[in-house]
Design an enzyme around this catalytic site. Sequence first.
Site, mmCIF file in Angstrom:
data_model
loop_
_atom_site.group_PDB
_atom_site.id
_atom_site.type_symbol
_atom_site.label_atom_id
_atom_site.label_comp_id
_atom_site.label_asym_id
_atom_site.label_seq_id
_atom_site.Cartn_x
_atom_site.Cartn_y
_atom_site.Cartn_z
ATOM 1 N N GLU A 31 -46.641 20.828 42.454
ATOM 2 C CA GLU A 31 -46.540 20.031 43.677
ATOM 3 C C GLU A 31 -47.217 18.694 43.459
ATOM 4 O O GLU A 31 -48.297 18.617 42.847
ATOM 5 C CB GLU A 31 -47.224 20.787 44.820
ATOM 6 C CG GLU A 31 -46.492 20.738 46.133
ATOM 7 C CD GLU A 31 -45.171 21.484 46.087
ATOM 8 O OE1 GLU A 31 -44.126 20.801 46.033
ATOM 9 O OE2 GLU A 31 -45.172 22.719 46.120
ATOM 10 N N HIS A 32 -46.596 17.634 43.945
ATOM 11 C CA HIS A 32 -47.079 16.260 43.774
ATOM 12 C C HIS A 32 -47.112 15.857 42.291
ATOM 13 O O HIS A 32 -47.809 14.911 41.910
ATOM 14 C CB HIS A 32 -48.463 16.069 44.401
ATOM 15 C CG HIS A 32 -48.430 16.045 45.898
ATOM 16 N ND1 HIS A 32 -48.129 14.922 46.624
ATOM 17 C CD2 HIS A 32 -48.637 17.040 46.808
ATOM 18 C CE1 HIS A 32 -48.164 15.211 47.916
ATOM 19 N NE2 HIS A 32 -48.463 16.491 48.056
ATOM 20 N N THR A 33 -46.387 16.577 41.485
ATOM 21 C CA THR A 33 -46.242 16.218 40.077
ATOM 22 C C THR A 33 -44.983 15.398 39.827
ATOM 23 O O THR A 33 -44.886 14.710 38.808
ATOM 24 C CB THR A 33 -46.182 17.488 39.208
ATOM 25 O OG1 THR A 33 -45.234 18.404 39.795
ATOM 26 C CG2 THR A 33 -47.537 18.167 39.132
ATOM 27 N N ASP A 34 -44.019 15.456 40.755
ATOM 28 C CA ASP A 34 -42.727 14.822 40.498
ATOM 29 C C ASP A 34 -42.848 13.305 40.364
ATOM 30 O O ASP A 34 -42.340 12.711 39.401
ATOM 31 C CB ASP A 34 -41.696 15.205 41.574
ATOM 32 C CG ASP A 34 -42.160 14.909 42.992
ATOM 33 O OD1 ASP A 34 -43.360 14.607 43.187
ATOM 34 O OD2 ASP A 34 -41.320 14.988 43.905
ATOM 35 N N SER A 65 -19.944 18.494 62.590
ATOM 36 C CA SER A 65 -21.171 19.236 62.308
ATOM 37 C C SER A 65 -21.307 20.373 63.306
ATOM 38 O O SER A 65 -21.396 20.135 64.518
ATOM 39 C CB SER A 65 -22.394 18.314 62.411
ATOM 40 O OG SER A 65 -23.584 19.077 62.483
ATOM 41 N N SER A 121 -35.389 21.838 52.246
ATOM 42 C CA SER A 121 -34.466 20.799 51.762
ATOM 43 C C SER A 121 -33.036 20.993 52.242
ATOM 44 O O SER A 121 -32.091 20.973 51.458
ATOM 45 C CB SER A 121 -34.514 20.709 50.231
ATOM 46 O OG SER A 121 -35.813 20.382 49.817
ATOM 47 N N SER A 123 -31.438 18.764 53.859
ATOM 48 C CA SER A 123 -30.732 17.500 53.643
ATOM 49 C C SER A 123 -30.177 17.420 52.227
ATOM 50 O O SER A 123 -29.028 17.004 52.020
ATOM 51 C CB SER A 123 -31.650 16.315 53.928
ATOM 52 O OG SER A 123 -32.781 16.338 53.088
ATOM 53 N N ASP A 167 -35.106 18.253 44.708
ATOM 54 C CA ASP A 167 -34.392 19.056 45.689
ATOM 55 C C ASP A 167 -32.898 19.123 45.367
ATOM 56 O O ASP A 167 -32.296 20.195 45.368
ATOM 57 C CB ASP A 167 -34.591 18.481 47.085
ATOM 58 C CG ASP A 167 -36.047 18.502 47.511
ATOM 59 O OD1 ASP A 167 -36.855 19.195 46.849
ATOM 60 O OD2 ASP A 167 -36.378 17.819 48.488
#
Length: 381
Positions: A31-34, A65, A121, A123, A167
């Site tokens: 996490e927060h590595t991307d 939708s 995710s 979206s 994602d």
Amino acid sequence: MKTKIQEKFKAMFGDGASLFASPGRVNLIGEHTDYNLGFVLPGAIDKAIYVALKPNDGTVCRVHSLDYDETVELDLHGEKPLQQWACYVYGVCQEMEKRGALILPFDMAFGGDVPLGAGLSSSAALESAVGFALNETYGLGFDREQLAKIGQMTEHNYVGVRCGIMDQFASLFGEAGHVIRLDCRSLEYKLEPFDPQGCRVVLFDTQVKHTLASSEYNVRRAQCEAGVAVVLRHVGGVESLRDVTADMLDTYKGEMDEVVYRRCRYVVDENQRLLDACAALEKGDYVTFGQKMNGSHEGLSRQYEVSCDELDFLADIGHRTDGVLGARMMGGGFGGCTINLVRAEAYDGYLAEATDRFAHRFGHAPRVIEVNISQGARRIG
């Protein structure tokens, strides 16, 4: 859900639609590595966005939708639609045409069972489903990596979210029984085995999102960049924390703000934790894998400081419960979900204890979301 999509399409647009699906995702560790060009370990899940699609003979695209119960007409050469959900469809088409594709008018209906607001995710699943469906229908020739980049650029250019690519990548490349070790610098990936017999994966959604999330995200990025700048004064070729080792950080720690050091040390350690976790998966060692998940949460909470009381409370219950192999926050932080790897025999008791204690402490129960690692984007009819 897919039957509803097919029935709605037929009622609105007639027969002949093809049906496609693309899933949401979880991230097991990393996490927060991307944005520091490190590693992540996502997996596609058994909850997806479904798209029914058929070319039409008109001059505009008609898109419905189910989730919003709205229909729009899209002129692919006209203005961006006002409805945000329609911007995802419009944006994918625009990004494809920028890359030389010709997309003729079509009819589309879509909906899904990816829980909204839980950090799974939805979206990216929509962008991936739309891109995959158009690519297959019109024979556009994009590969899955290109489709992931198209989805990412849709977020950047038509939705206003400067997301990474994890994602979309997970939604398109996922395979049942595997998670994806993705190198966020090179986009090289490896499918790692993930089939923990006798264990289940469950999310506890705190259903809170603290206002710190967006502002603190930018602060963390700046702190990581500040640490890289210190190391770069002494070591050539350092472009991101991906190029920095723990020894480098310790050597130049005195030149860094103490908080900057802790932020950078978390990222460097998290990348190594992920690689160690993958090595454990390859041996079928889910106990060690779970320990790495626990270490990830501790780092996120104490070093990177992106957790919150609700996430720490749930993770702590997991860490103290026999039969829970791993429990950690998932996502950007300051709310959202924990992800938990739980032995089957402990599952019901753990859910009951965690939901009851959380409700007593915070006044509402967490949403429980059971997930299975599943297949990525595909045609299903």
